[in-house]
Design an enzyme around this catalytic site. Structure first.
Site, PDB file in Angstrom:
ATOM      1  N   LYS A 177     -12.388   3.827  -1.065  1.00 13.70           N
ATOM      2  CA  LYS A 177     -12.978   4.997  -1.731  1.00 13.70           C
ATOM      3  C   LYS A 177     -13.776   4.512  -2.937  1.00 13.70           C
ATOM      4  O   LYS A 177     -13.210   4.110  -3.947  1.00 13.70           O
ATOM      5  CB  LYS A 177     -11.861   5.952  -2.168  1.00 13.70           C
ATOM      6  N   GLY A 230      -9.934   0.855 -12.363  1.00 14.60           N
ATOM      7  CA  GLY A 230     -10.473   2.028 -13.037  1.00 14.60           C
ATOM      8  C   GLY A 230      -9.724   2.308 -14.320  1.00 14.60           C
ATOM      9  O   GLY A 230      -9.184   1.400 -14.961  1.00 14.60           O
ATOM     10  N   SER A 231      -9.655   3.579 -14.691  1.00  6.92           N
ATOM     11  CA  SER A 231      -9.095   3.954 -15.982  1.00  6.92           C
ATOM     12  C   SER A 231      -7.576   3.890 -15.980  1.00  6.92           C
ATOM     13  O   SER A 231      -6.923   4.037 -14.942  1.00  6.92           O
ATOM     14  CB  SER A 231      -9.540   5.370 -16.357  1.00  6.92           C
ATOM     15  N   THR A 232      -7.023   3.687 -17.155  1.00  9.48           N
ATOM     16  CA  THR A 232      -5.571   3.606 -17.304  1.00  9.48           C
ATOM     17  C   THR A 232      -4.908   4.914 -16.917  1.00  9.48           C
ATOM     18  O   THR A 232      -3.857   4.923 -16.252  1.00  9.48           O
ATOM     19  CB  THR A 232      -5.223   3.228 -18.748  1.00  9.48           C
ATOM     20  N   GLY A 235      -4.775   5.191 -13.190  1.00 12.22           N
ATOM     21  CA  GLY A 235      -3.813   4.227 -12.675  1.00 12.22           C
ATOM     22  C   GLY A 235      -2.380   4.722 -12.802  1.00 12.22           C
ATOM     23  O   GLY A 235      -1.576   4.591 -11.872  1.00 12.22           O
ATOM     24  N   GLU A 253      -5.906  -2.714 -11.830  1.00 15.13           N
ATOM     25  CA  GLU A 253      -6.745  -3.423 -12.805  1.00 15.13           C
ATOM     26  C   GLU A 253      -7.414  -2.348 -13.627  1.00 15.13           C
ATOM     27  O   GLU A 253      -8.278  -1.617 -13.131  1.00 15.13           O
ATOM     28  CB  GLU A 253      -7.753  -4.319 -12.088  1.00 15.13           C
ATOM     29  N   CYS A 288     -14.746  -3.663 -18.155  1.00 19.04           N
ATOM     30  CA  CYS A 288     -13.351  -3.647 -18.595  1.00 19.04           C
ATOM     31  C   CYS A 288     -13.022  -4.857 -19.458  1.00 19.04           C
ATOM     32  O   CYS A 288     -12.129  -4.794 -20.308  1.00 19.04           O
ATOM     33  CB  CYS A 288     -12.409  -3.568 -17.398  1.00 19.04           C
ATOM     34  N   GLU A 385     -10.728   2.239 -25.761  1.00 22.29           N
ATOM     35  CA  GLU A 385     -11.766   1.647 -24.929  1.00 22.29           C
ATOM     36  C   GLU A 385     -12.946   2.620 -24.822  1.00 22.29           C
ATOM     37  O   GLU A 385     -12.856   3.644 -24.148  1.00 22.29           O
ATOM     38  CB  GLU A 385     -11.232   1.316 -23.541  1.00 22.29           C
TER      39      GLU A 385
END
Length: 481
Positions: A177, A230-232, A235, A253, A288, A385
């Site tokens: 995706k 992607g983003s925390t 995740g 990651e 990142c 971030e």
């Protein structure tokens, strides 16, 4: 150049429209042009997963000799290279990366990674530890089954290829995706994989809402492993989906707030400064591993900051399809607005802005590089971030102080140290709580070494032999003689 945009999904070796003809609008950050892209619903995701499951169970791919899978991946790499101009254009069009960088950096890394895993295929060895009393013990790696892979928009080809070929070379089927902002390049790459001989159903690419498709992949019991970049926040949500379903492994990651530490004995201060500028502005700061915190010794702070500002001021901001452009637009309007809002918050916090502005530009989704000095290490500017070309500068006096600043973050992805003292380089590398430490360089790497972080930057490694750990089960077979 111009090329047709692939706007359907790639399922079971052919183009597939979404059920009911559902589409979503993609807007190019380069020029505002729009295109309608298939938008998957539950029926489409289920179709892709079941097709991948059938392909895995048939062993049409998993049953091949490793050498044969490797040869198919090498053919895929050859086709990606042959269509490099087209794919670089798609990357530049869909997310605004300068086309020269898409061609020279993004596509080079993606192609090399696919080829590396293809060449690795027949070199993977199982283990045969010595059993007691003459018994034979075998430790073998087996594919997990259907792998769900969710990739981000900032490096749509590179980060997809950090995961997909490793999963494929192990014998799995993949449902991928891409981010809704960057569907085109991975769709075209999937078609080329089919041309290279990867059978129908082995690589599926579905497009649509990240929230809807991501939840279904995370909750689905037929997805054996999920890998995400992607983003925390996303995740963490995927971890919760896995816990609520079949407890599948979820490999992450995520974000970063990487420190770039410069000591007075750096071998080349000019290079250190130019790389500090590159580290925060490459890909318009949408990286990142961006070196968004410059941690510089107080004796050289003014000199280094001045050099960084000079380097950033020389950036050529413009149309990503112009070969002269070095800094393209941000990927979409809402993200541009978020980055400008963070610059305003930095100004309001009392940090001193020595380059850049919180005002947008009139010529598109561009943000001028921004540099802040006198930044509180505990402030939002130093901790959050931003994912844009925004640099926070901190100064230090001792190694211990530099380490404390570097580790004062919830993230742990990349870091860099500039020093000519070998012992100091080792001490700093051991002391920095991050998955990667670069000494007298930044963002260096190769397919043979792992890429990954710790803390809220995620866990597990992409690239290298270790990249296969996510996509294989260990099986122990004990044979009494």
């Amino acid at each position: 150049m111009q090329t047709a945009l692939p706007t359907a999904m790639w399922i079971d070796g052919e183009w597939a429209q979404a059920s009911g003809g559902r589409t979503a609008t993609h807007t190019s950050p380069r020029c505002g042009e729009t295109a309608q892209v298939a938008s998957a619903d539950e029926v489409d995701v289920e179709r892709a997963i079941q097709g991948a499951k059938r392909a895995f169970r048939s062993r049409v791919w998993a049953g091949l000799e490793p050498r044969e899978r490797g040869e198919a991946l090498i053919r895929w790499a050859d086709l990606l290279d042959r269509h490099r101009d087209e794919l670089a254009f798609l990357v530049a069009y869909e997310m605004g990366k300068p086309v020269t960088i898409a061609w020279n950096v993004e596509m080079r890394t993606a192609i090399n990674t696919v080829r590396w895993y293809g060449e690795l295929a027949d070199k993977l060895m199982d283990e045969s530890p010595r059993g007691r009393n003459g018994a034979v013990a075998l430790v073998t790696r087996e594919p997990v089954g259907v792998v769900g892979i969710i990739t981000p928009w900032n490096f749509p080809m590179t980060l997809a290829m950090f995961k997909i070929p490793a999963a494929l070379v192990a014998g799995n089927s993949v449902v991928a995706k891409p981010a809704s902002q960057t569907p085109f390049s991975l769709l075209r790459a999937a078609e080329l994989a089919f041309e290279a001989g990867i059978p129908p159903g082995v690589l599926q690419v579905i497009t649509g809402s990240g929230a809807k498709v991501g939840e279904q992949l995370g909750m689905h019991d037929d997805i054996a492993t999920l890998a995400f970049t992607g983003s925390t926040d996303v995740g963490k949500q995927l971890l919760s989906y896995a816990g609520a379903s079949n407890a599948k492994p979820v490999w992450l990651e995520l974000g970063g707030k990487s420190p770039n530490i410069v000591f007075p004995d750096a071998p080349d201060l000019d290079r250190a400064a130019s790389m500090a500028a590159w580290a925060v502005s490459f890909n318009s700061g949408q990286m990142c591993t961006a070196g968004s915190r410059l941690v510089v010794h107080e004796d050289i702070r003014e000199e280094v900051v001045a050099k960084v500002v000079d380097n950033l001021s020389a950036a050529v901001i413009g149309d990503p399809l112009d070969p002269a452009t070095t800094l393209g637009p941000l990927a979409y309007a809402a993200h541009r607005d978020d980055v400008l809002a963070e610059i305003r918050k930095g100004i309001d916090s009392g940090a001193k802005l020595v380059l850049g502005s919180d005002a947008g530009r009139d010529d598109g989704l561009y943000v001028d590089p921004a540099v802040f000095v006198d930044v509180d290490p505990d402030s939002r500017l130093a901790q959050h971030e931003i994912f844009g070309p925004v640099l926070a500068v901190h100064s230090f006096r001792t190694e211990e102080e530099a380490l404390a600043i570097a580790n004062n973050t919830v993230f742990g992805l990349g870091s860099s140290v500039w020093t000519a003292d070998l012992s100091r380089a080792h001490r700093m590398a051991r002391g920095i709580d991050a998955g990667m430490v670069w000494i007298n360089c930044y963002e260096e790497g190769d397919s043979s070494v792992p890429f990954g972080g710790r803390k809220l930057s995620g866990h597990g490694a992409d690239r290298s032999n270790h990249g296969l750990d996510k996509y294989t089960h260990l099986k122990t077979t004990w044979i009494e003689l």
